[in-house]
Design an enzyme around this catalytic site. Structure first.
Site, mmCIF file in Angstrom:
data_model
loop_
_atom_site.group_PDB
_atom_site.id
_atom_site.type_symbol
_atom_site.label_atom_id
_atom_site.label_comp_id
_atom_site.label_asym_id
_atom_site.label_seq_id
_atom_site.Cartn_x
_atom_site.Cartn_y
_atom_site.Cartn_z
ATOM 1 N N ALA A 1 7.132 -1.872 -9.050
ATOM 2 C CA ALA A 1 8.350 -1.251 -8.542
ATOM 3 C C ALA A 1 8.032 -0.433 -7.296
ATOM 4 O O ALA A 1 6.913 0.056 -7.135
ATOM 5 C CB ALA A 1 8.935 -0.338 -9.615
ATOM 6 N N GLY B 1 5.359 -3.457 -12.411
ATOM 7 C CA GLY B 1 6.428 -4.451 -12.380
ATOM 8 C C GLY B 1 5.954 -5.800 -11.857
ATOM 9 O O GLY B 1 6.525 -6.840 -12.201
ATOM 10 N N GLU C 1 4.625 -7.429 -14.778
ATOM 11 C CA GLU C 1 5.759 -7.699 -15.681
ATOM 12 C C GLU C 1 6.525 -8.937 -15.224
ATOM 13 O O GLU C 1 6.961 -9.759 -16.034
ATOM 14 C CB GLU C 1 6.679 -6.472 -15.755
ATOM 15 C CG GLU C 1 6.002 -5.308 -16.473
ATOM 16 C CD GLU C 1 6.839 -4.045 -16.455
ATOM 17 O OE1 GLU C 1 7.081 -3.511 -15.356
ATOM 18 O OE2 GLU C 1 7.271 -3.608 -17.535
ATOM 19 N N GLU D 1 1.541 2.134 -15.045
ATOM 20 C CA GLU D 1 2.686 3.057 -14.988
ATOM 21 C C GLU D 1 2.376 4.431 -15.573
ATOM 22 O O GLU D 1 2.859 5.446 -15.086
ATOM 23 C CB GLU D 1 3.892 2.456 -15.725
ATOM 24 C CG GLU D 1 4.626 1.367 -14.942
ATOM 25 C CD GLU D 1 4.062 -0.024 -15.157
ATOM 26 O OE1 GLU D 1 2.914 -0.139 -15.634
ATOM 27 O OE2 GLU D 1 4.769 -1.005 -14.839
HETATM 28 N N1 3HC Z 1 5.579 1.505 -4.384
HETATM 29 C C1 3HC Z 1 5.686 2.033 -3.146
HETATM 30 N N2 3HC Z 1 4.651 2.168 -2.304
HETATM 31 C C2 3HC Z 1 3.458 1.760 -2.732
HETATM 32 C C3 3HC Z 1 3.272 1.215 -4.015
HETATM 33 C C4 3HC Z 1 4.404 1.083 -4.856
HETATM 34 N N3 3HC Z 1 4.315 0.550 -6.072
HETATM 35 N N4 3HC Z 1 1.965 0.910 -4.160
HETATM 36 C C5 3HC Z 1 1.362 1.237 -3.004
HETATM 37 N N5 3HC Z 1 2.263 1.751 -2.146
HETATM 38 C C6 3HC Z 1 2.038 2.171 -0.749
HETATM 39 C C7 3HC Z 1 1.057 3.313 -0.641
HETATM 40 O O1 3HC Z 1 1.712 4.540 -0.760
HETATM 41 C C8 3HC Z 1 0.476 3.087 0.733
HETATM 42 O O2 3HC Z 1 1.416 3.566 1.656
HETATM 43 P P1 3HC Z 1 0.953 4.229 3.045
HETATM 44 O O3 3HC Z 1 0.191 3.160 3.746
HETATM 45 O O4 3HC Z 1 2.226 4.620 3.674
HETATM 46 O O5 3HC Z 1 0.088 5.385 2.638
HETATM 47 C C9 3HC Z 1 0.446 1.573 0.866
HETATM 48 O O6 3HC Z 1 1.390 1.094 -0.092
HETATM 49 C C10 3HC Z 1 -0.902 0.948 0.561
HETATM 50 O O7 3HC Z 1 -1.331 1.415 -0.714
HETATM 51 P P2 3HC Z 1 -2.839 1.804 -0.989
HETATM 52 O O8 3HC Z 1 -3.383 2.619 0.136
HETATM 53 O O9 3HC Z 1 -2.895 2.379 -2.351
HETATM 54 O O10 3HC Z 1 -3.537 0.371 -0.947
HETATM 55 P P3 3HC Z 1 -4.801 -0.136 -1.729
HETATM 56 O O11 3HC Z 1 -5.060 -1.489 -1.233
HETATM 57 O O12 3HC Z 1 -5.896 0.884 -1.679
HETATM 58 O O13 3HC Z 1 -4.369 -0.223 -3.269
HETATM 59 C C11 3HC Z 1 -2.923 -0.836 -5.119
HETATM 60 C C12 3HC Z 1 -3.441 -1.182 -3.698
HETATM 61 C C13 3HC Z 1 -4.055 -0.964 -6.118
HETATM 62 C C14 3HC Z 1 -1.805 -1.784 -5.439
HETATM 63 C C15 3HC Z 1 -2.410 0.626 -5.120
HETATM 64 O O14 3HC Z 1 -1.540 0.790 -4.036
HETATM 65 C C16 3HC Z 1 -1.689 1.031 -6.364
HETATM 66 O O15 3HC Z 1 -2.313 1.344 -7.351
HETATM 67 N N6 3HC Z 1 -0.335 1.076 -6.302
HETATM 68 C C17 3HC Z 1 0.472 1.536 -7.374
HETATM 69 C C18 3HC Z 1 0.526 0.543 -8.493
HETATM 70 C C19 3HC Z 1 1.439 1.054 -9.596
HETATM 71 O O16 3HC Z 1 1.256 2.129 -10.110
HETATM 72 N N7 3HC Z 1 2.422 0.241 -9.933
HETATM 73 C C20 3HC Z 1 3.380 0.624 -10.917
HETATM 74 C C21 3HC Z 1 4.623 1.021 -10.214
HETATM 75 S S1 3HC Z 1 5.831 1.590 -11.331
HETATM 76 C C22 3HC Z 1 6.544 0.193 -11.965
HETATM 77 O O17 3HC Z 1 6.165 -0.896 -11.607
HETATM 78 C C23 3HC Z 1 7.650 0.437 -12.919
HETATM 79 C C24 3HC Z 1 8.045 -0.788 -13.652
HETATM 80 O O18 3HC Z 1 7.371 -0.831 -14.885
HETATM 81 C C25 3HC Z 1 9.538 -0.816 -13.924
#
Ligand code: 3HC
Ligand code: NAI
Length: 699
Positions: free
Chosen positions: A62, A103, A106, A126
């Site tokens: 997400a 997501g 998922e 998450e």
């Molecule tokens: N949403 C919005 N922005 C995101 C994002 C997300 N899910 N994941 C990463 N970004 C953004 C970062 O803030 C960063 O932005 P910036 O360049 O402006 O600082 C850019 O994307 C690049 O991210 P990283 O620097 O973290 O890139 P890496 O390559 O080092 O890492 C990654 C990649 C492992 C995918 C890492 O970004 C990460 O762990 N992201 C979050 C993953 C996560 O927690 N997903 C769950 C989201 S909640 C969800 O899905 C709810 C659902 O169950 C309904």
């Protein structure tokens, strides 16, 4: 450009997610998916569908930036889209590369078949954002991978490799060529064979083991109690997985959605989102633009192979960077290298590192007793004794022998980086790299910007911190930089509380319950009380006679040889390993000291302990921001989360302060100043923000 793209490959349609950099499943992507499903599911010419991610990865889930905001009208939510996809009678295959997280995974679990490329990481992280997988993940993963694996993965938030995912049944196949091509072929084969779609939501076989072991969940909750204390999300994750076992899929999904809604707007989730973005924002430095030229760091040198130098050498070797370590003489060098080897060996013995990896890392570390050995390296970190004359001498030599474009960094924890830089003819190439002990474990790196450090030096060092797997935070020159300067406030008040009536175990309990891994006294015992004792004795002459001294009890413990864990006794006794046991001898010593100081001991509430320890810490953080020593409140939070174990689910001290209310904290500081002394006076910035009814987040 649209956030999804469709490409027809014969009878199979490939839907690509196109939302750089991570293909977050924001509203534009969801609208795109909806349009694509409408088009493709009703098109008889399409017999199979592949979902893939354009660019670096499949999808990071997400779009976290959209949390807390109402979605535009008419945009479907992710769980509904995934259900719709799964229901398709045409085979749907996920072609996964890079990352499938949250997501993103998922969505893949809603597909009927999953193919992953090598070097892919998959998981449901998450919980690390204070929420739970809210698009069916808690219902589908246990069905696909089994309940125990789902519990472990969802509650830890850990990402797994494609190989582990294959073993767990999360992916069905690893592609050795192009995953999209493999997925297209698979979709076609499934359609041709007329195989009925295999839907994760219907795979109840994964739940069977848990159905016959109803105690499983309580057992799991017991095991996670320590790690999850004070948090809601991990428990909600367990409840949802429990619901997967107990309820039919649709009801379980509904249960998950309700739990998700409850979590997503709560302070815990806000705090963790703040931490997530703050960790990424630290890399952004207003006067050092992203395109600042950096120099590649292919080789490194470390001067001094003691506690820190040895750990720092390991950090370079772990990142695959050859490193030369310089010591005073061969005996010190041998001892230092032996310590490194023993450190690696201990990890190998615990089964956490393969022997051949250790051998490769050791082979990257070369010892020397002459500075000429680092003449050709790109980056040098000095970690010799904490004495200015020695540091200056070392930097004088480094300036002479190192190549003119090499960066010279100091690991000093208390000395003036500018004075050290002054010992060279290249102050623009000098910077501080303040690693935390043990350097090979702790993720924080304070990058100390000197008055003359050039943009290139800063950008290179910040970039290097990422290569080294550290969270680099840029700070300015001052006594203690950000972390230790704030720590000083916290430790001082903890000591005063004990003089006034609390016991070490009272303070430690309150801080532990707040969420720190341990309280200040257990921490001092771990680090060694003699470290602070030596510093206090060296600085005694500077201590203002009219200011209350916080080291009395600690000095007395040290005089009795109670240095902490390493001597089996400190603020506590250590009978069995590392477990602190309250000690009547210490309690007697405390009571006696209070008497001698003329302090009448009183009952101190848990609330007072918390406020006295943490508000002055926040107050110092405000001064640090006022002085520009840290760039942003979020940077201070990152320092405390990664360097001192400040509970992430509280967002760091400055975020937490906003949740308490700066008015409350400023008023308490005024009261503390009146009761205790001027050192507790509220910072100007704190007063200002409080009077304007604003928070650190508004800066
Ligand atoms: N949403 C919005 N922005 C995101 C994002 C997300 N899910 N994941 C990463 N970004 C953004 C970062 O803030 C960063 O932005 P910036 O360049 O402006 O600082 C850019 O994307 C690049 O991210 P990283 O620097 O973290 O890139 P890496 O390559 O080092 O890492 C990654 C990649 C492992 C995918 C890492 O970004 C990460 O762990 N992201 C979050 C993953 C996560 O927690 N997903 C769950 C989201 S909640 C969800 O899905 C709810 C659902 O169950 C309904
Ligand atoms: P240490 O005493 O364990 O190691 C210092 C090493 O430097 C010794 O092995 C010594 O032989 C060597 N050395 C001294 N002079 C030298 C010279 N001229 N050339 C080559 N080697 C020389 O000290 P420690 O704890 O590793 O500290 C090193 C630096 O790191 C200090 O500046 C300290 O303030 C800083 N630091 C220490 C932390 C800690 O927790 N120990 C945390 C963060 C920073």
């Amino acid at each position: 450009m649209s956030a999804t793209q469709i490409e027809r490959r014969g009878p199979v349609a490939v839907i690509s997610l196109v939302n750089p950099p991570v293909n977050g499943l924001g509203s534009a992507v969801r609208s795109g998916l909806e349009a694509a499903f409408n088009e493709l599911l009703s098109d008889d010419a399409v017999t199979g569908i592949v979902i893939a991610g354009a660019g670096r990865m499949f999808s990071a889930g997400a779009d976290i930036r959209e949390f807390g905001k109402a979605p535009p009208p008419d945009v479907p939510n992710l769980p509904e889209l995934i259900d719709w996809l799964e229901e398709s009678s045409k085979p749907v295959v996920a072609a996964i590369h890079g990352v499938a997280a949250g997501g993103g995974l998922e969505l893949a679990l809603g597909c009927h078949y999953r193919i992953a490329a090598p070097k892919t990481r998959l998981g449901l992280p998450e919980v690390t954002l204070g929420i739970l997988p809210g698009a069916g993940g808690t219902q589908r993963l246990p069905r696909v991978a089994g309940v125990e694996a789902a519990l472990e993965l969802i509650v830890s938030g850990r990402l797994v490799s494609e190989r582990e995912a294959l073993k767990l049944g999360i992916v069905d196949e690893i592609a050795h060529g192009d995953p999209v091509e493999a997925a297209v072929a698979k979709a076609r084969a499934l359609a041709d064979a007329g195989t009925p779609p295999r839907r994760s939501s219907a795979r109840d076989e994964g739940l069977a083991a848990a159905r016959s072991n109803p105690g499983l969940f309580d057992e799991f909750r017991k095991g996670m109690a320590k790690r999850a204390r004070g948090m809601n999300a991990p428990y909600a994750c367990v409840r949802c997985i429990e619901a997967a076992v107990r309820l039919p899929f649709a009801e379980g999904r509904h249960f998950e959605r309700e739990e998700f809604r409850r979590l997503v707007d709560a302070t815990e989730a806000k705090a963790m989102r703040h931490a997530f973005f703050a960790e990424r924002e630290v890399a952004k430095i207003p006067d050092v633009p992203d395109d600042t030229p950096t120099r590649p760091v292919e080789t490194a040198g470390v001067i001094g192979c003691g506690t820190m130098g040895g750990g720092i050498a390991m950090v370079f070797a772990n990142a695959g960077i050859p490193v030369t370590v310089v010591e005073n003489d061969s005996a010190a060098l041998e001892a230092g290298l032996a310590k490194i080897r023993a450190n690696y060996q201990a990890t190998v013995d615990k089964g956490r590192l393969a022997q051949d990896v250790m051998d490769r890392r050791m082979a990257l570390i070369t010892g020397a007793t002459e500075f000429e050995a680092v003449a050709g390296v790109d980056f040098v970190v000095e970690a010799v004794f904490e004495e200015m004359p020695i540091k200056k001498q070392v930097f004088g030599i480094l300036d002479r022998v190192c190549r003119p474009d090499a960066i010279l960094a100091t690991n000093t924890s208390t000395l003036d980086v500018d004075e050290i830089a002054g010992a060279t003819g290249r102050p623009e190439s000098v910077i501080g790299t303040h690693f935390f002990s043990p350097a090979n474990v702790m993720r924080l790196l304070e990058v100390v910007r000197g008055a003359n450090s050039s943009a290139g030096t800063i950008a290179t060092t910040m970039g290097l911190s990422k290569t080294l797997g550290k969270v680099g935070v840029l700070v300015g020159v001052c006594d203690g930089f950000v972390g230790n300067r704030m720590l000083h406030q916290y430790l001082r008040e903890a000591a005063f509380l004990v003089e006034e009536g609390a016991l070490p175990q009272d303070v430690d309990r309150v801080i532990y319950e707040f969420g720190f891994p341990m309280g200040p006294f257990a921490m001092s015992d771990l680090a060694g009380n003699d470290v602070g004792w030596r510093i206090r004795r060296a600085k005694m002459a500077d201590h203002p006679s009219n200011q209350r001294y916080s080291g009395t009890i600690s000095d007395r413990l040290c005089e009795r040889g109670r240095f902490g864990q390493k001597t089996g006794a400190g603020w506590y006794r250590y009978e069995q390993g590392r477990t602190p046991v309250p000690d009547p001898e210490v309690e007697a010593l405390i009571a006696e000291t209070s008497r001698e100081l003329g302090i009448e001991r009183r009952t101190i509430s848990d609330q007072e302990i918390l406020e006295r320890c943490l508000y002055p810490l926040v107050n110092e953080g405000a001064k640090i921001l006022e002085e520009g020593i840290a760039l942003r409140a979020g940077d201070v939070d990152v320092v405390w989360i990664h360097g001192y174990g400040f509970p992430r689910h509280r967002g760091g001290p400055m975020f937490w302060a906003d949740t308490v209310g700066l008015g409350t904290i400023a008023a308490a500081m005024r009261r503390f100043r009146d009761e205790h002394g001027e050192w507790m006076a509220p910072a100007l910035l704190l007063e200002k923000l409080a009077s304007e009814n604003r928070g650190f987040k508004d800066l």
